[in-house]
Write a protein that holds these residues in place. Sequence first.
Motif, PDB file in Angstrom:
ATOM      1  N   UNK A 144      45.168  34.279  42.417  1.00 52.78           N
ATOM      2  CA  UNK A 144      45.727  35.516  41.877  1.00 52.78           C
ATOM      3  C   UNK A 144      44.650  36.299  41.150  1.00 52.78           C
ATOM      4  N   UNK A 145      44.977  37.519  40.803  1.00 51.29           N
ATOM      5  CA  UNK A 145      43.991  38.353  40.128  1.00 51.29           C
ATOM      6  C   UNK A 145      44.397  38.661  38.695  1.00 51.29           C
ATOM      7  N   UNK A 146      45.693  38.605  38.430  1.00 48.13           N
ATOM      8  CA  UNK A 146      46.201  39.071  37.144  1.00 48.13           C
ATOM      9  C   UNK A 146      45.610  38.365  35.948  1.00 48.13           C
ATOM     10  N   UNK A 147      45.113  37.148  36.148  1.00 45.40           N
ATOM     11  CA  UNK A 147      44.611  36.399  35.003  1.00 45.40           C
ATOM     12  C   UNK A 147      43.086  36.356  34.962  1.00 45.40           C
ATOM     13  N   UNK A 148      42.424  37.174  35.785  1.00 44.00           N
ATOM     14  CA  UNK A 148      40.953  37.150  35.791  1.00 44.00           C
ATOM     15  C   UNK A 148      40.344  37.393  34.407  1.00 44.00           C
ATOM     16  N   UNK A 149      40.811  38.403  33.665  1.00 46.76           N
ATOM     17  CA  UNK A 149      40.190  38.619  32.352  1.00 46.76           C
ATOM     18  C   UNK A 149      40.364  37.408  31.429  1.00 46.76           C
ATOM     19  N   UNK A 150      41.496  36.729  31.570  1.00 48.02           N
ATOM     20  CA  UNK A 150      41.723  35.535  30.759  1.00 48.02           C
ATOM     21  C   UNK A 150      40.760  34.417  31.159  1.00 48.02           C
ATOM     22  N   UNK A 151      40.551  34.251  32.465  1.00 50.22           N
ATOM     23  CA  UNK A 151      39.591  33.239  32.920  1.00 50.22           C
ATOM     24  C   UNK A 151      38.187  33.531  32.395  1.00 50.22           C
ATOM     25  N   UNK A 152      37.802  34.794  32.436  1.00 47.78           N
ATOM     26  CA  UNK A 152      36.462  35.139  31.944  1.00 47.78           C
ATOM     27  C   UNK A 152      36.345  34.865  30.448  1.00 47.78           C
ATOM     28  N   UNK A 153      37.424  35.147  29.736  1.00 46.53           N
ATOM     29  CA  UNK A 153      37.428  34.898  28.288  1.00 46.53           C
ATOM     30  C   UNK A 153      37.290  33.406  28.012  1.00 46.53           C
TER      31      UNK A 153
END
Lengths: 279, 279
Positions: A144-153
């Motif tokens: 999925x893409x929706x959690x990309x910013x969370x993964x980067x964080x």
Amino acid sequence: MNPAGDFIERHLNLHMVGLIDIRKPLPGSERLHRHRFWQINLACAGEIGLWSQHTRQRFCAGDLLVVPPGAPHYLDYSRCGVYRGLTFKFDLTADHTPPDDEFLLVRGDAASRRLIAAVTELCRGFLPQALETPNREFNVPAGGMGHLPLEDMLWGVLRYYYLARAQHRSGGEIFFRLRELIARRNGAPVTVAELAAEAGYSTGHLRVLVRERTGEPTKTFIDKERIAIIRNHLKYTSLNMSELAARLGFCHLLYFNKFFRKYAGLSPLAYRKRCWQEE
Amino acid sequence: MNPAGDFIERHLNLHMVGLIDIRKPLPGSERLHRHRFWQINLACAGEIGLWSQHTRQRFCAGDLLVVPPGAPHYLDYSRCGVYRGLTFKFDLTADHTPPDDEFLLVRGDAASRRLIAAVTELCRGFLPQALETPNREFNVPAGGMGHLPLEDMLWGVLRYYYLARAQHRSGGEIFFRLRELIARRNGAPVTVAELAAEAGYSTGHLRVLVRERTGEPTKTFIDKERIAIIRNHLKYTSLNMSELAARLGFCHLLYFNKFFRKYAGLSPLAYRKRCWQEE
């Protein structure tokens, strides 16, 4: 294939997110265990017990916990009153050997509290359904893409706290700190005595440290750091020379020019022109 | 050399951070310009004007702006009342060709607002001195560590909004969305009609879309997504089979076993044992 190809590569695959929200002690069902995936726990409020192989510690609001694969651990909800925290379970896409097979407990400070607040905001913004039902773990859609910013964080959390620890051990941290103390002035002057006081050393000790590492007097080290900062101001801002000189603490443009030329070999204006011409 | 070597690699070098805080219109001094570095602007409150080569738009609280190298832009403070925003100037360490030579303006929504709140928290936690003096840009210490989490977050912003846009163009976004809609149920059942309604399609249109992409009936697509979610629950949680079956919406353990075995080829318990044995 994909125009954003280079941007897609992931560092970690987040599998599970859980919000733990406990108002009274839970009878213990878990015990000391280890697993092959990575885990990060952030304590938002209250406290619980945290067991390692040998000891029991408190895990309190503001603390953060990094559990690398294989590290024995056990979060003990059986003796806590109130606790609220976030759990993240993930794998790394590249093969990073954890520096340790023990978990890393980071005690809360102003920075970790802000970090926890930031991660909470990201969960609310990009994975709100994970927080809807406390005490259940939410499966993060693979690919999925929706959690990309969370993964980067989370990658940032892992990197920062592991890196900081490693640097601390290697002794390099002192130098990072000196540079950051100088950087806080944003290019304005700082004396050797002020730097020593802020770093918590005697001026004599600071001079020895810097000489050992750079082979130069502390004054030169400070000046070179200031020059790097000034270069950035010239390159990345459009302040004119008089404004910039004033902000950098020079009482006259002439002194600014002289100072910059001494280390950089050209005038500030010439340096800016060169930067801008390149563009 | 460094035990955390692999963790240190940076994606972007953050050079300047600025908090802009304006209470009344500022006479215009800037004009349309372009530069070689990347820039991200986050609008926290109020609004200003944003010029591209051809048009003037509003840049309002909750919006975010990505300015790739070479993109003409101009933030116009001369006609705004109140505005508060963050500016980040950085270079990428690897060579990423921007998908466009125009800036990307993302209109505010719930997610972008949370993101802006998260970035603000990170600035306060890891670069507080950058916010001390509004309307001056703060130089970020090169090679410093204190702002690593912020750099990773900005990388996430860039990645997410560029990636999302590229995916949108390539049409893949619809599929990501379907998978995320299914994932929101956290493994519980979803009918074709429900999925179509949530995605905003007729069931007929959804069936055609899924058949074109996967060659399978929509029901099979949903079931396979559910199986992936259930696998994660088996692997990453320690819930027992009855609890898990109940949470996944199966009224009896037998149905859960049958459903899982149909697609995965073994029982849920056998799958978990295999995952855990590997560890």
